[in-house]
Enzyme design. Structure first.
Site, PDB file in Angstrom:
ATOM      1  N   GLY A  32       3.601   2.616   7.909  1.00 23.67           N
ATOM      2  CA  GLY A  32       2.314   3.031   8.440  1.00 23.67           C
ATOM      3  C   GLY A  32       1.949   4.464   8.156  1.00 23.67           C
ATOM      4  N   GLU A  50      -0.707  -4.567   6.564  1.00 21.45           N
ATOM      5  CA  GLU A  50       0.616  -4.755   5.965  1.00 21.45           C
ATOM      6  C   GLU A  50       1.441  -5.751   6.763  1.00 21.45           C
ATOM      7  OE1 GLU A  50       1.400  -0.422   3.819  1.00 21.45           O
ATOM      8  OE2 GLU A  50       1.945  -0.685   5.912  1.00 21.45           O
ATOM      9  N   LYS A  88      14.685   7.442   2.124  1.00 18.42           N
ATOM     10  CA  LYS A  88      14.117   6.576   3.163  1.00 18.42           C
ATOM     11  C   LYS A  88      15.177   5.739   3.883  1.00 18.42           C
ATOM     12  CE  LYS A  88      10.082   8.031   1.896  1.00 18.42           C
ATOM     13  NZ  LYS A  88       9.085   7.216   1.196  1.00 18.42           N
ATOM     14  N   THR A 129       4.482   4.351  -3.469  1.00 17.07           N
ATOM     15  CA  THR A 129       5.506   3.587  -4.188  1.00 17.07           C
ATOM     16  C   THR A 129       4.967   2.223  -4.597  1.00 17.07           C
ATOM     17  OG1 THR A 129       7.186   4.716  -2.851  1.00 17.07           O
ATOM     18  CG2 THR A 129       7.907   2.819  -4.131  1.00 17.07           C
ATOM     19  N   THR A 176       0.842  -1.197   0.000  1.00 14.67           N
ATOM     20  CA  THR A 176       0.000   0.000   0.000  1.00 14.67           C
ATOM     21  C   THR A 176       0.877   1.247   0.000  1.00 14.67           C
ATOM     22  OG1 THR A 176      -1.853  -1.071   1.112  1.00 14.67           O
ATOM     23  CG2 THR A 176      -1.669   1.308   1.397  1.00 14.67           C
ATOM     24  N   GLY A 177       0.424   2.285  -0.688  1.00 13.58           N
ATOM     25  CA  GLY A 177       1.133   3.558  -0.657  1.00 13.58           C
ATOM     26  C   GLY A 177       1.571   4.006  -2.034  1.00 13.58           C
ATOM     27  N   ASP A 183       6.341  -4.016  -0.808  1.00 18.59           N
ATOM     28  CA  ASP A 183       5.684  -2.879  -0.166  1.00 18.59           C
ATOM     29  C   ASP A 183       6.680  -1.736  -0.031  1.00 18.59           C
ATOM     30  OD1 ASP A 183       3.648  -1.467   1.063  1.00 18.59           O
ATOM     31  OD2 ASP A 183       3.284  -2.952   2.635  1.00 18.59           O
TER      32      ASP A 183
END
Length: 224
Positions: free
Chosen positions: A96, A104, A122, A29, A26-27, A82
């Site tokens: 999160g 996740e 990151k 990227t 999810t997200g 992810d």
């Protein structure tokens, strides 16, 4: 200008082969990874089953024609891809930021292999500059907030449209502004023991590799 998120999403999709059960992250990227899997399903006839980590990803994947199953309908997941909000040198991370940490982590712990896809920003030496999300049940959430305040964790409720954000699993999120986490393992254990905490955004010992987007191309870092 190179889209680093798209770059690593497409690269990660190369690790997916016919017959796999694939955890779809999810997200912003992971979006590109799901997009590329959808393209391969449509154009190359890729045969996979997707297991999603949020309602948003489920909708996205379904719109692309990716066959989906619930985590309870599979014995395991072959590979989950992810994003992450921070990753340290020990391959631990914070996730999160998109409020999907519980689903996740459920998918991640049921996966044989996990890959995170991130851009260079990151990758950090020490976790904690990114606020640590803690998913909590609604009942007693204010008491937990006060507990975190007493501990000096600088908590704040995740808000959406002026109200406390409610996760896909109907919980609240308290973000902890820790600045720097000195002992990741000790903090994870502390939160695991705290009544009312459903899950937290510390992901420890779950991934085998990180694909880092750089202007020179994707850099695959394997855990030693």
């Amino acid at each position: 200008m190179i889209n680093l998120k798209e770059q690593v999403g497409i690269k990660a999709a190369e690790f997916v082969t016919d017959g796999m059960i694939v955890g779809l992250g999810t997200g912003s990227t992971a979006y590109y990874f799901v997009q590329e899997i959808g393209r391969r399903v449509a154009e190359e006839g890729l045969q996979i089953t997707g297991v999603t980590t949020s309602h948003a990803t489920a909708e996205h994947a379904a719109s692309l024609g990716i066959p989906l199953k619930n985590i309870d309908e599979v014995e395991y997941v072959d590979l989950t891809v992810d994003g992450a909000d921070e990753v340290d040198g020990d391959f631990n991370g914070i996730k999160g930021g998109g409020a999907a940490l519980l689903m996740e982590k459920v998918v991640a712990v049921n996966s044989k292999d996990c890959i995170w896809i991130v851009d260079e920003s990151k990758m950090v030496q020490t976790l904690g500059a990114f606020k640590l999300p803690v998913e909590v049940v609604q009942y007693g959430a204010e008491n937990l907030f006060r507990l975190f305040e007493k501990k000096g964790y600088r908590p704040s409720f995740r808000m959406r449209n002026g109200k406390k954000h409610i996760t896909d699993m109907q919980n609240f999120i308290i973000d902890l502004d820790l600045r720097r986490i000195e002992d990741t393992y000790a903090l994870a254990e502390e939160l695991d023991r705290t009544v009312g905490v459903v899950e937290h955004g510390l992901f420890i010992g779950l991934i085998s590799k990180v694909i880092v987007g750089t202007p020179e191309g994707p850099n695959i870092i394997e855990k030693k």
